[in-house]
Design an enzyme around this catalytic site. Structure first.
Site, PDB file in Angstrom:
ATOM      1  N   ASP A   4       0.978  -0.649   0.000  1.00 55.21           N
ATOM      2  CA  ASP A   4       0.000   0.000   0.000  1.00 55.21           C
ATOM      3  C   ASP A   4       1.078   0.715   0.000  1.00 55.21           C
ATOM      4  O   ASP A   4       1.585  -0.176   0.851  1.00 55.21           O
ATOM      5  CB  ASP A   4      -0.754   0.255   1.067  1.00 55.21           C
ATOM      6  N   ASN A   5       1.999   1.582  -0.090  1.00 58.54           N
ATOM      7  CA  ASN A   5       2.838   2.613  -0.340  1.00 58.54           C
ATOM      8  C   ASN A   5       2.334   3.187  -1.490  1.00 58.54           C
ATOM      9  O   ASN A   5       1.827   2.404  -2.004  1.00 58.54           O
ATOM     10  CB  ASN A   5       4.125   2.070  -0.496  1.00 58.54           C
ATOM     11  N   ILE A 166       3.117   0.217  -5.157  1.00 59.50           N
ATOM     12  CA  ILE A 166       2.312   1.426  -4.985  1.00 59.50           C
ATOM     13  C   ILE A 166       1.076   1.048  -4.188  1.00 59.50           C
ATOM     14  O   ILE A 166       0.709  -0.126  -4.103  1.00 59.50           O
ATOM     15  CB  ILE A 166       1.939   2.090  -6.331  1.00 59.50           C
ATOM     16  N   ASP A 167       0.425   2.052  -3.616  1.00 62.66           N
ATOM     17  CA  ASP A 167      -0.709   1.806  -2.722  1.00 62.66           C
ATOM     18  C   ASP A 167      -1.858   1.072  -3.406  1.00 62.66           C
ATOM     19  O   ASP A 167      -2.041   1.182  -4.618  1.00 62.66           O
ATOM     20  CB  ASP A 167      -1.260   3.130  -2.188  1.00 62.66           C
ATOM     21  N   LYS A 168      -2.636   0.417  -2.597  1.00 57.99           N
ATOM     22  CA  LYS A 168      -3.810  -0.312  -3.080  1.00 57.99           C
ATOM     23  C   LYS A 168      -4.720   0.577  -3.930  1.00 57.99           C
ATOM     24  O   LYS A 168      -5.176   0.163  -4.998  1.00 57.99           O
ATOM     25  CB  LYS A 168      -4.597  -0.862  -1.885  1.00 57.99           C
TER      26      LYS A 168
END
Length: 360
Positions: A4-5, A166-168
């Site tokens: 999730d970033n 990358i984020d959800k």
């Protein structure tokens, strides 16, 4: 990019891992406390009993004996007396529900592919890597299935070609290494911060400057461990640098491009909140409330309709560029804005044009 970033490089994970005789376990930071200047001397086991839900003195003492409680980055003893300015970190260990990546037939939007790598345009709602309750339906599950069909074998399935995340609920480009050589080459570029990463975001407010740089450490929030926080003085977290540039103004929101120099968890989202411009519709960092605008019901309804169209942070990883692992040349990839984000931007464009016409 976020793990999730928006992006967090995999070699820079904050959470260490431990091995036990029973098998691998994750060691996760549960609590971090910096004691106040007026802190009175108090045994650490008693100090933590009042701050850890469900804790008993025996459990705290056992955690201390097991090395799961650190004071100023060092193990301690139960009779240690807490002092002003101490940094106390409490870890917990938990066994992942599954260490095995299960290949799943999940549709993937593959932008580019060759023998060394593939570029995937990730949709909103898809977690990149299994973990923390998301053990299926992830990009890695789908990628594992896809590579399996092509008889591509990558060692260490727990990372299956992954060099960044990358984020959800962030959309956009992710690069996957298909060979060990490609993975190592790409990972080195991310670590050296030489990868070109350009994001497009819609943020609240009319930004004062046309462009600028945000330089503030990012680390776990001191109370709520699932969210990140900015530490401009560098007292916590890791260095994080984000460059921004205004693309278009819509009175109450601004369309910006952002370039990452580092890749920390939720970096863009946290940095933009820090300077007073949270991402539009970001439920974690305050962008899901009407931050700017008028008090008229018509305006409120307009914003609520936009939230309904885009029920996630307005952030897209648009461009990705790096040196190709085997061809020794710079490659660049671009992606279109997803429909939900493009629709909301156009609605703001039309809304703003209407206001300017009335004022004119």
């Amino acid at each position: 990019m976020s793990i999730d970033n928006e992006a967090e490089d995999i070699w820079e994970d904050d959470d260490p891992e431990t091995e036990t005789e029973e098998g691998p376990q994750e060691r996760v930071e549960r609590l971090r406390i910096v004691t106040e200047k007026r802190q009175e001397p108090l045994r650490i086991d008693k100090f933590l009993m009042n701050r850890l839900e469900g804790a008993t003195r025996n459990k705290v003492q056992q955690a201390i004996d097991d090395g799961h409680i650190l004071v100023n980055d060092a193990t301690t003893k139960a009779n240690y007396k807490v002092r002003p300015g101490d940094t106390i970190v409490v870890f917990e260990t938990r066994r992942p529900e599954s260490q095995e990546i299960i290949p799943e037939n999940i549709p993937l939007n593959i932008v580019y592919e060759d023998d060394s790598l593939m570029i995937i345009n990730k949709p909103a709602g898809m977690v990149v890597h299994p973990g923390c309750g998301n053990y299926s339906g992830t990009l890695v599950n789908g990628m594992s299935y896809y590579l399996q069909q092509g008889n591509v074998a990558i060692e260490g399935l727990n990372r299956v070609g992954l060099v960044h995340r990358i984020d959800k609920d962030t959309t956009g480009l992710v690069v996957i290494g298909k060979t060990e050589q490609a993975m190592a080459h790409l990972a080195a570029q991310f670590k050296k911060h030489t990868v070109h990463r350009r994001y497009i975001a819609l943020v609240w407010g009319d930004m004062e400057e046309e462009e600028g740089t945000i330089n503030a450490h990012i680390g776990r929030n001191q109370r709520f461990r699932k969210i990140m926080d900015a530490y401009p003085d560098g007292e916590h977290g890791k260095e994080a640098i984000t460059h921004y540039k205004v693309l278009e103004r819509f009175n109450y929101v601004t369309l910006v491009e952002l370039r990452l120099e580092t890749g920390r968890t939720h970096q863009i989202r946290v940095h933009m909140r820090l300077i007073g411009h949270p991402l539009f519709s970001d439920t974690t960092y305050g962008g899901n409330r009407i931050a700017k605008g008028t008090v008229f019901n018509k305006y409120k309804q307009f914003v609520e309709n936009c939230f309904a169209i885009l029920p996630r942070q307005a952030l897209h990883a648009k461009e990705l560029g790096f040196n190709h692992p085997t061809e020794n040349k710079k490659v660049m990839f671009d992606s279109e804005l997803p429909a939900d984000m493009a629709t909301v931007i156009e609605r703001w464009r039309v809304y703003t044009a209407g206001i300017r016409t009335k004022e004119g």
